[in-house]
Design an enzyme around this catalytic site. Sequence first.
Site, PDB file in Angstrom:
ATOM      1  N   PRO A   1      43.406  40.031  43.904  1.00 40.62           N
ATOM      2  CA  PRO A   1      44.678  39.723  44.550  1.00 40.62           C
ATOM      3  C   PRO A   1      44.613  40.148  46.021  1.00 40.62           C
ATOM      4  O   PRO A   1      44.077  41.211  46.337  1.00 40.62           O
ATOM      5  CB  PRO A   1      45.699  40.575  43.791  1.00 40.62           C
ATOM      6  CG  PRO A   1      44.994  41.077  42.581  1.00 40.62           C
ATOM      7  CD  PRO A   1      43.541  41.024  42.857  1.00 40.62           C
ATOM      8  N   HIS A   2      45.135  39.311  46.888  1.00 44.38           N
ATOM      9  CA  HIS A   2      45.059  39.620  48.318  1.00 44.38           C
ATOM     10  C   HIS A   2      46.237  38.992  49.041  1.00 44.38           C
ATOM     11  O   HIS A   2      46.835  38.023  48.571  1.00 44.38           O
ATOM     12  CB  HIS A   2      43.745  39.108  48.908  1.00 44.38           C
ATOM     13  CG  HIS A   2      43.537  37.641  48.700  1.00 44.38           C
ATOM     14  ND1 HIS A   2      43.031  37.136  47.518  1.00 44.38           N
ATOM     15  CD2 HIS A   2      43.780  36.572  49.484  1.00 44.38           C
ATOM     16  CE1 HIS A   2      42.963  35.823  47.604  1.00 44.38           C
ATOM     17  NE2 HIS A   2      43.421  35.454  48.780  1.00 44.38           N
TER      18      HIS A   2
END
Length: 157
Positions: free
Chosen positions: A66-67
């Site tokens: 996740p970013h």
Amino acid sequence: MRVRELLTEDRTHNGIEVGSKKRLLDQVAELAAASCGDLGAQEVFDALVARERLGSTGIGEGIAIPHCRLGRCEQAVGLLLKLAEPVDFDAVDGRPVDLVFVLLVPEQNPEQHLKTLSHLANLFNDEDYRRELRQALDDHQLYITAVESEAELRLAS
């Protein structure tokens, strides 16, 4: 940007219990806010959820990255979590996720963001790296494994 430049031991967590993707993102947001003074948990959560709506960051083999980009983030920050039990993350291969590397980056400099994401994806694609992380017994061992891996040394050279 190498893992050792993104990760600190206090942002490395082994045996996290979450139960769902939403709860995982919520937990990540709380951990990020606790270790990065300028960031608020709700701000991080909202940005991660908005990114997930564009498509899952579950890259397969039990890995999610996740970013998001954040306006108040002054430098790239990583968090590494090994989950106590895998959770469904809508990954490309349909497998549940048990290793999560969260990348938070400043809004400016999208090129560095993409290069770092590429490095992380290549690193987590290494079977030995994944196996070594999964064998870690505590936060410290997980951190040391993540930052001192032969796989990352090979990629960095």
